[in-house]
Scaffold this motif. Structure first.
Motif, mmCIF file in Angstrom:
data_model
loop_
_atom_site.group_PDB
_atom_site.id
_atom_site.type_symbol
_atom_site.label_atom_id
_atom_site.label_comp_id
_atom_site.label_asym_id
_atom_site.label_seq_id
_atom_site.Cartn_x
_atom_site.Cartn_y
_atom_site.Cartn_z
ATOM 1 N N MET A 82 52.189 50.843 72.651
ATOM 2 C CA MET A 82 52.368 51.388 71.325
ATOM 3 C C MET A 82 52.460 50.234 70.330
ATOM 4 O O MET A 82 53.221 49.308 70.522
ATOM 5 C CB MET A 82 53.673 52.186 71.302
ATOM 6 C CG MET A 82 53.608 53.440 70.587
ATOM 7 S SD MET A 82 55.221 54.258 70.753
ATOM 8 C CE MET A 82 54.764 55.756 70.037
ATOM 9 N N THR A 83 51.698 50.289 69.289
ATOM 10 C CA THR A 83 51.768 49.243 68.276
ATOM 11 C C THR A 83 52.712 49.668 67.161
ATOM 12 O O THR A 83 52.835 50.848 66.853
ATOM 13 C CB THR A 83 50.380 48.948 67.680
ATOM 14 O OG1 THR A 83 49.829 50.154 67.165
ATOM 15 C CG2 THR A 83 49.447 48.376 68.724
ATOM 16 N N GLY A 84 53.369 48.684 66.589
ATOM 17 C CA GLY A 84 54.269 48.947 65.478
ATOM 18 C C GLY A 84 53.506 48.973 64.163
ATOM 19 O O GLY A 84 52.284 48.858 64.127
ATOM 20 N N LYS A 85 54.248 49.125 63.092
ATOM 21 C CA LYS A 85 53.657 49.148 61.755
ATOM 22 C C LYS A 85 54.411 48.189 60.862
ATOM 23 O O LYS A 85 55.614 48.015 61.015
ATOM 24 C CB LYS A 85 53.729 50.550 61.155
ATOM 25 C CG LYS A 85 52.919 51.562 61.916
ATOM 26 C CD LYS A 85 52.975 52.909 61.251
ATOM 27 C CE LYS A 85 52.135 53.906 62.023
ATOM 28 N NZ LYS A 85 52.139 55.213 61.389
ATOM 29 N N LEU A 86 53.701 47.583 59.936
ATOM 30 C CA LEU A 86 54.315 46.699 58.964
ATOM 31 C C LEU A 86 54.935 47.544 57.858
ATOM 32 O O LEU A 86 54.293 48.420 57.292
ATOM 33 C CB LEU A 86 53.269 45.757 58.370
ATOM 34 C CG LEU A 86 53.788 44.706 57.403
ATOM 35 C CD1 LEU A 86 54.768 43.788 58.106
ATOM 36 C CD2 LEU A 86 52.638 43.904 56.843
ATOM 37 N N VAL A 87 56.220 47.297 57.590
ATOM 38 C CA VAL A 87 56.956 48.073 56.596
ATOM 39 C C VAL A 87 57.636 47.104 55.640
ATOM 40 O O VAL A 87 58.185 46.092 56.065
ATOM 41 C CB VAL A 87 58.015 48.974 57.278
ATOM 42 C CG1 VAL A 87 58.779 49.792 56.257
ATOM 43 C CG2 VAL A 87 57.367 49.879 58.303
ATOM 44 N N GLU A 88 57.599 47.409 54.368
ATOM 45 C CA GLU A 88 58.258 46.582 53.360
ATOM 46 C C GLU A 88 59.765 46.557 53.612
ATOM 47 O O GLU A 88 60.345 47.545 54.050
ATOM 48 C CB GLU A 88 57.978 47.122 51.956
ATOM 49 C CG GLU A 88 56.526 47.055 51.531
ATOM 50 C CD GLU A 88 56.041 45.626 51.346
ATOM 51 O OE1 GLU A 88 56.824 44.775 50.894
ATOM 52 O OE2 GLU A 88 54.870 45.376 51.674
ATOM 53 N N LEU A 89 60.393 45.419 53.323
ATOM 54 C CA LEU A 89 61.820 45.253 53.564
ATOM 55 C C LEU A 89 62.655 46.327 52.872
ATOM 56 O O LEU A 89 63.595 46.872 53.464
ATOM 57 C CB LEU A 89 62.278 43.857 53.113
ATOM 58 C CG LEU A 89 63.757 43.547 53.303
ATOM 59 C CD1 LEU A 89 64.168 43.664 54.761
ATOM 60 C CD2 LEU A 89 64.074 42.164 52.763
ATOM 61 N N ASP A 90 62.328 46.659 51.635
ATOM 62 C CA ASP A 90 63.075 47.698 50.915
ATOM 63 C C ASP A 90 63.020 49.037 51.642
ATOM 64 O O ASP A 90 64.016 49.763 51.710
ATOM 65 C CB ASP A 90 62.551 47.871 49.486
ATOM 66 C CG ASP A 90 62.883 46.697 48.591
ATOM 67 O OD1 ASP A 90 63.817 45.938 48.914
ATOM 68 O OD2 ASP A 90 62.221 46.551 47.549
ATOM 69 N N ASP A 91 61.854 49.368 52.218
ATOM 70 C CA ASP A 91 61.708 50.619 52.965
ATOM 71 C C ASP A 91 62.530 50.588 54.256
ATOM 72 O O ASP A 91 63.121 51.592 54.649
ATOM 73 C CB ASP A 91 60.240 50.893 53.288
ATOM 74 C CG ASP A 91 59.426 51.214 52.060
ATOM 75 O OD1 ASP A 91 60.004 51.682 51.055
ATOM 76 O OD2 ASP A 91 58.194 50.994 52.096
ATOM 77 N N VAL A 92 62.560 49.422 54.912
ATOM 78 C CA VAL A 92 63.352 49.272 56.138
ATOM 79 C C VAL A 92 64.834 49.475 55.837
ATOM 80 O O VAL A 92 65.530 50.217 56.532
ATOM 81 C CB VAL A 92 63.124 47.887 56.779
ATOM 82 C CG1 VAL A 92 64.098 47.652 57.933
ATOM 83 C CG2 VAL A 92 61.695 47.723 57.245
#
Length: 50
Positions: free
Chosen positions: A1-11
């Protein structure tokens, strides 16, 4: 399973919402490698299979 890049604010927003028990009814595995927490809200029930 590959992850996704998420903006720090969203995390940080997602972590805060999880820690505030906003998603207590959602299985923990449904929160794994999902990208933004909004993807859990949009996903149809039972669509995450591990």
């Amino acid at each position: 399973m590959t992850g996704k890049l998420v903006e720090l604010d969203d995390v940080l927003e997602g972590c805060e919402r999880i820690l505030n028990d906003e998603f207590f009814e959602i299985p923990e595995r449904s929160l794994y490698i999902i990208g933004s927490i909004n993807e859990v809200v949009k996903a149809p029930e039972g669509s995450k299979k591990l």
